[in-house]
Design an enzyme around this catalytic site. Structure first.
Site, PDB file in Angstrom:
ATOM      1  N   ARG B 311       0.834  -1.203   0.000  1.00  0.00           N
ATOM      2  CA  ARG B 311       0.000   0.000   0.000  1.00  0.00           C
ATOM      3  C   ARG B 311       0.874   1.261   0.000  1.00  0.00           C
ATOM      4  NH1 ARG B 311      -5.522   1.732   0.818  1.00  0.00           N
ATOM      5  NH2 ARG B 311      -6.253  -0.406   0.640  1.00  0.00           N
ATOM      6  N   ARG B 343      -3.970   2.570  10.970  1.00  0.00           N
ATOM      7  CA  ARG B 343      -4.731   3.559  10.185  1.00  0.00           C
ATOM      8  C   ARG B 343      -3.934   4.134   9.014  1.00  0.00           C
ATOM      9  NH1 ARG B 343      -7.965   8.263  13.485  1.00  0.00           N
ATOM     10  NH2 ARG B 343      -9.739   8.464  12.096  1.00  0.00           N
ATOM     11  N   GLU B 713      -9.512   6.046   7.285  1.00  0.00           N
ATOM     12  CA  GLU B 713      -8.069   6.286   7.178  1.00  0.00           C
ATOM     13  C   GLU B 713      -7.666   7.572   6.455  1.00  0.00           C
ATOM     14  OE1 GLU B 713      -8.007   2.294   5.494  1.00  0.00           O
ATOM     15  OE2 GLU B 713      -6.130   1.993   6.558  1.00  0.00           O
TER      16      GLU B 713
END
Lengths: 260, 758, 162
Positions: B311, B343, B713
């Site tokens: 990510r 998060r 997030e």
């Protein structure tokens, strides 16, 4: 938490008797001692609470001296108006919860190198009164968590001569709000005092060069060019020795400016 | 209408009276036992000898177990099977559980654990990124590399090259409620667990494996958590498994919770990163190519590092079109607690990398950073693709930034900051506007599914259950609003119930901001199903067309006739209509090849932007956030009050990560900041003096639940504007680029100001 | 082991006898012996403020207090803040203006602020910052907590006899 006995005497004499045991430890507000006990950094067999002794409480001012009972809370000191710089110091300790429980006697008996009160006591040239004697601030703080108190000796009060000018400037260690560096300056009939807490590996100390410079010219400008040697300053996860040494200069100038 | 209203949190009245029960507040049967771990005091080594006799002989201790005492190898990892519950001989980090103590009280279990004598033969520990690079301890066999275009030629041809490096510290979750689990043995050999977890199904799975039971014999319930933030996605496994093993052994209920120190030492945190960058730009600031090396400190086990690091790579573009790109990701194994979900899940580090690049380029080119950012933004038309090949659709960030710049008076304030700095020597101000584009969906495609269970009782009350967990984010409230909307009734009819693996199976973690997207849709599907059955029955019995039957305002409209909802329900019940249904949802359109780094991993993007203004004291390094303005895109909000709360909290947490929250390990691998007295999370006085938050109110371009967007997030990354505002203020102290590392503690700010001044 | 001691604790207007070891923290006695689980234990370091209760009307941390120290003191916990079945203005405001998310810090914040508003019903922004400096919240970013304090203060002033 390991096991210990607990006593809560009502008078000073009872407290003295209770503390006569070798492994007895006085307990005031507990804001420092209880976490210490939890971490087992200290393991006394008996705790003697000093908060029920009326003789240790209260504030009074006369003849230019403010007398503060040892079991007086930071919140109470913050509210007095006789010595505003000390009120401000007390009002900046920790947070409201700590100030409601923590006491001046507890703080200076513990002499944490990052606590605020040692700077206020030393920087004011105060006298620490115990059940046995009176100890001048200059003789009282003897090192990291070390004081001139003997076994079983109990602080009953602290006498602060109220100076003409004084101020405390503190740089917080942001998580705990202890002083990363705190500087108390005062100018009174016995001269100028500059006491520094939070910074030195030896605990609270007087910055002699700054006092000398301020004696002739009590202004922030008089401190220009003065600096503290980082040698012997605390280096820890919250700041290095260089940073602390640098902050002493900055906070001293700010304290002097605030004292006016 | 329930959906779209700013309704307060469903548990509010319980929270304000202290009546809300967290796991540690659940009344337990008499005889409940307590479990504590004995921990490794070395970062790396081999257990040479273990003397637990004093632990065992402590009054109140019922049993002490080591790995050898377990019936089978017990793993508590989320997937890789590389985390034994208790060390099997090797220790891999300081704080690793070695044995467990079962005792009559929490305090006794903990105190007894400290009486162990464990001898560990130490080996040189790999602690830092540099240590790991030197030792060559990589996960996944080496670097993961994704490329776009021809980066080599692009950088050779670029008129300007800007390069540098940023160290990015980790972050402790500091959920106020620590990790905790309670295990209750059942009469049939099964186990019931109450856990503070974002992932009840994983707990169920791990407990079943540990006890040698089928998943059907284990039930996990989660009513609420006192905060999660990703820290309760996988990190609760060990406690639930330990409590379950202890309960199975003793036949008594067993509870385990970590004290705060243990929690901070044992559990994983946000991954710390080092990001090296080399960017080519033209004289107008248009990006030609960027090369990133992302060094990821993963800790001792794999945990969730692969998707976290992926990510970070997926967000290395943030909001900018970068025609040529190369990203090298090194997932480094170290002898520290295994870094985990937090998060943003790697996104924040990736975004900070490119935002640092933009800041650096603007400084080198002497260009307004906002102008530079706008020049490189993905096109609104949707023609651009990301570096992983996903078209950027519905991209309104240019409009959001424009609107925010205006509402926050950005340009005027930037001029005012410059004027202030020209006049002041000690205090310096800084201002920065940064955007965020965050991809919504789990990158592991199969996780994008959710289930729900809805019952309508014959008195018209509605029982709602779904697979998501409540950690304060207001998921239950939002989902209840969806259910109330589904039946056209007031929220008072809807009973929100604890997440329960016995009601909704095979759930994904409540993570990746996906809670309301996935579970809201599943609940809607269940409600639609029941309502459909009711409509068909009522249409038939009342001789109406199904289309003419409406559920609205607590009534069922049957042509000209109106029934109260409860009357309609009773008619259906008497007519033997099933009033219970499950609902299911899977996110459409997503595909992802994580090896190639290509595909369409995200259903859509959530966007936002923030402007932060700070002032620093260059002599001490102290600073304050003077003002923060945020405009954030949540699509058509399901609940604007909850969404704004998420945005405010996310911003402050993000700013905390990059400013005061410093984790320090010593050279023995011991975490030195293991308490809130040494680890500084934002307090009330740290929040911006002025704080303006607004929602970008346009609907999502894809058909999510009521066209809303995920919000958990993305706002965390708005805190990057605070960090870059500090950088801007430091830059005002001289000519050199500040190149601040994160977190920008006062000491770092002061030292940077000194460096910049030369 | 030191023998347990029997104490009389005045909690929420009632006197409770408990027999506990001297080392037992007040937070544990409230939660385990008296079943008052609204007092939360967040950090056990005296920093987070989740365990805040009132000792003689003043906020203090139950995790930095031994129960044996509390004889002769008047203790108030979150369970006694509501006015009968009615939420206090502060409780009401925290709920209505979204001054809570996970709720774990909420009882501590209510205890701290309730005591302050009793004596200072018109706090300014600076006072509120200091007031809340001993209570950590990880969810909200504090914005709505501050709003709730301001709203509750206004409500309390409006109720007070002129």
């Amino acid at each position: 938490m390991y096991a210990f006995e607990f006593e809560r005497p009502r008078t000073l004499d009872e407290a003295v008797a209770a503390l006569a045991d070798d492994d007895a430890q006085a307990l005031a507000g507990g804001q420092t001692l209880i976490p210490t006990l939890r971490q087992r950094l200290a393991m006394p067999g008996k705790l003697v609470s000093l908060t029920a002794i009326d003789a240790l409480r209260g504030l009074s001012a006369s003849g230019g001296v403010l007398t503060i009972g040892a079991a007086t809370t930071h919140a109470e000191v913050a509210q007095q108006t006789d010595y505003p710089a000390l009120a401000k110091l007390a009002g900046g300790i920790g947070d409201p919860h700590v100030r409601n429980r923590g006491t001046i006697g507890g703080s200076i008996a513990n002499n944490d190198p990052s606590a605020c009160y040692p700077a206020g006591v030393l920087g004011s040239g105060a006298t620490v009164v115990t059940n046995r004697r009176e100890i001048a601030a200059d003789d009282y703080f003897t090192g990291l968590f070390e004081t001139a108190l003997d076994e079983g000796e109990i602080i009953t009060a602290v006498n602060f001569p109220i100076p003409d000018k004084a101020a405390y400037a503190k740089f917080d260690q942001p998580a705990s709000r202890f002083a990363l560096v705190g500087v108390f300056v005062s100018k009174g009939k016995d001269g100028v005092r500059v006491a520094v807490t939070g910074a030195s590996e030896g605990g609270v100390f007087r910055w002699a060069e700054a006092e000398a410079a301020l004696a002739s010219d009590f202004s922030a400008g008089a401190l220009e060019g003065l600096s503290v040697d980082p040698e012997g300053m605390i280096g820890d996860i919250h700041g290095g020795p260089d940073y602390r040494a640098h902050l002493i200069g900055v906070m001293t100038r700010r304290a002097v400016a605030a004292a006016g | 209408m329930s959906v779209g209203k700013p309704l307060a949190h469903d548990s509010g009245p319980l929270h304000v009276t202290g009546a809300a029960r967290y796991v540690d507040d659940i009344p337990v049967p008499a005889g409940t036992l307590h479990v504590a771990f004995g921990l490794s005091h070395e970062a790396r080594g081999t257990i040479a000898a273990m003397d637990l006799s004093e632990v065992r002989s402590t009054p109140g201790v019922v049993a002490v177990l080591t790995a050898n005492d377990l019936d089978r190898p017990v793993d508590v990892s989320p997937s890789a099977h590389d985390e034994p519950l208790l060390s099997t001989g090797e220790v891999h980090y300081h704080g690793q559980p070695i044995f467990l103590v079962i005792a009559t009280s929490h305090r006794i279990a903990r105190a007894a654990a400290r009486r162990a004598r464990v001898e560990i033969t130490p080996r040189p520990a790999v602690l830092t990124i540099d240590d790991a690079l030197e030792a060559g301890t990589y996960f996944e066999g080496g670097p993961v590399v994704w490329t776009r275009g021809d980066i080599k030629s692009a950088l050779e041809a670029a008129p300007r090259i800007v390069e540098g490096q940023i160290e990015i510290g980790g972050q402790e979750h500091f959920y106020l409620e620590g990790q905790v689990a309670l295990a209750l043995p059942q009469d049939d050999g099964g186990m019931a667990i109450a856990a503070s977890t974002q992932h009840p199904t994983e707990i169920q799975h791990k407990v079943a494996d540990a006890l040698g039971l089928p998943m059907s014999a284990v039930r996990v319930e989660t009513r609420r958590m006192g905060g999660g933030f990703g820290g309760k996605e996988s990190q609760g496994n060990a406690l639930a498994v330990a409590a379950a093993i202890a309960a199975a052994r003793t036949g008594r209920p067993c509870k385990m919770r970590y004290d705060r120190d243990d929690d901070m030492v044992i559990t994983g945190k946000r991954h710390d990163f080092r990001i090296r960058y080399r960017a080519g730009v033209d004289e107008d600031g248009k990006l030609i190519g960027v090369e990133f090396e992302q060094f990821v400190r993963a800790g001792w086990s794999l945990d969730l590092t692969p998707p976290v690091a992926d990510r970070a790579m997926l967000h290395a573009d943030n909001a900018y079109f970068i025609p040529n790109m190369r990203i090298v990701s090194l997932r480094l194994r170290t002898n520290t607690a295994s870094a985990t979900a937090f998060r943003g899940f790697g996104g924040p580090q990736g975004v900070l990398g490119i935002e640092r690049v933009m800041d650096h380029i603007a400084h080198e080119l002497g260009m307004d950073p906002l102008k530079l950012r706008l020049a490189n933004l993905y096109a609104k038309s949707g023609k651009d693709e990301t570096h992983y090949g996903q078209p950027v659709k519905g991209f309104e960030l240019a409009d959001i930034i424009g609107s925010l710049a205006e509402s926050s008076d950005y340009h005027k304030r930037r001029a005012a900051v410059a004027a202030f700095n020209a006049e002041n020597d000690v205090l310096k101000k800084g201002i920065a506007l940064t955007p965020v584009k965050f991809g919504i969906s789990f990158t592991l495609t199969h996780l994008n599914q959710a289930g729900a269970l809805v019952h309508v009782y014959q008195d018209g009350s509605i029982h709602l259950n779904h697979g998501g967990t409540e950690m304060g984010q207001g998921l239950n409230q939002k989902v209840a609003q969806v259910a109330a909307e589904g039946f056209g009734v007031g929220l008072g009819r809807v009973r929100i119930t604890a997440t329960d693996t016995g009601k909704v199976p095979n759930t994904s973690a409540t993570a990746a901001s996906s809670g309301s997207d996935l579970n809201g849709m599943a609940v809607k599907a269940a409600c639609d199903e029941i309502r459909g059955r009711m409509v068909r029955f009522l249409a038939e019995t009342h001789g109406l067309k199904p289309k003419s039957i409406l559920f609205k305002d607590g009534k069922v409209h049957l042509g000209n006739q109106r029934l109260r909802f409860v009357e309609a329900v009773q008619e259906c019940y008497m007519g033997r209509v099933s009033l219970s249904a499950t609902g299911f949802y899977k996110t459409p359109e997503i595909t992802w090849d994580r090896v190639a780094g290509k595909g369409h991993p995200f259903y859509y993007f959530a966007n936002g932007a923030a402007v932060t203004e700070v002032v620093i004291d260059r002599l001490t390094g102290e600073y304050r956030i003077l003002r923060a303005d945020i405009l954030h895109d949540v699509g058509t909000s399901l609940n604007p009050a909850i969404d704004i709360g998420q945005i405010e909290g996310g911003y402050v947490q993000g700013a905390g990560w990059l400013t005061t929250e410093e984790l320090v390990w010593d050279d023995k691998g011991r975490l030195r900041t293991h308490a809130p007295s040494t680890y500084k999370i934002p307090a009330c006085s740290d929040r911006p003096a002025q704080f303006h938050v607004a929602l970008w109110g346009r609907k999502n371009h894809v058909p999510t639940i009521y066209r809303s967007k995920a919000v958990g997030e993305p706002p965390l990354m708005l805190g990057i504007s605070a960090f870059l505002a500090l950088s801007d203020a430091v830059a005002a102290c001289g000519e050199v680029y500040p190149a601040l590392d994160a977190p920008a503690t006062p000491e770092r700010v002061m030292m940077a100001a000194k460096r910049v001044a030369g | 082991m030191t023998a347990p001691v029997t104490l009389s604790l005045a909690v929420n207007g009632a006197v409770h006898e408990v027999t506990v070891p001297p080392r037992k923290l007040l937070s544990d006695v409230l939660r385990e012996d008296l079943g008052l689980t609204g007092t939360h234990v967040g950090c056990e370091h005296g920093v987070c403020g989740a365990c805040t209760i009132l000792i003689d009307g003043q906020p203090a941390r139950a995790c930095l207090t031994f129960a044996v120290q509390m004889e002769g003191h008047d203790l108030t916990t979150i369970e006694a803040v509501s006015e009968g079945d009615r939420l206090s203005p502060l409780q009401q405001a925290l709920h209505q203006v979204h001054g809570l998310q996970c709720g774990f810090c909420t009882p501590g914040i209510i205890m701290t602020v309730t005591a302050y508003l009793r004596d200072h019903p018109d706090p300014d922004e600076v006072e509120i910052r200091d007031l809340l400096s001993g209570n950590l919240c990880r969810c909200t970013g504090y914005q709505n907590i501050v709003k709730a304090v301001i709203r509750a203060a206004a409500e309390i002033r409006a109720r007070a006899p002129a």
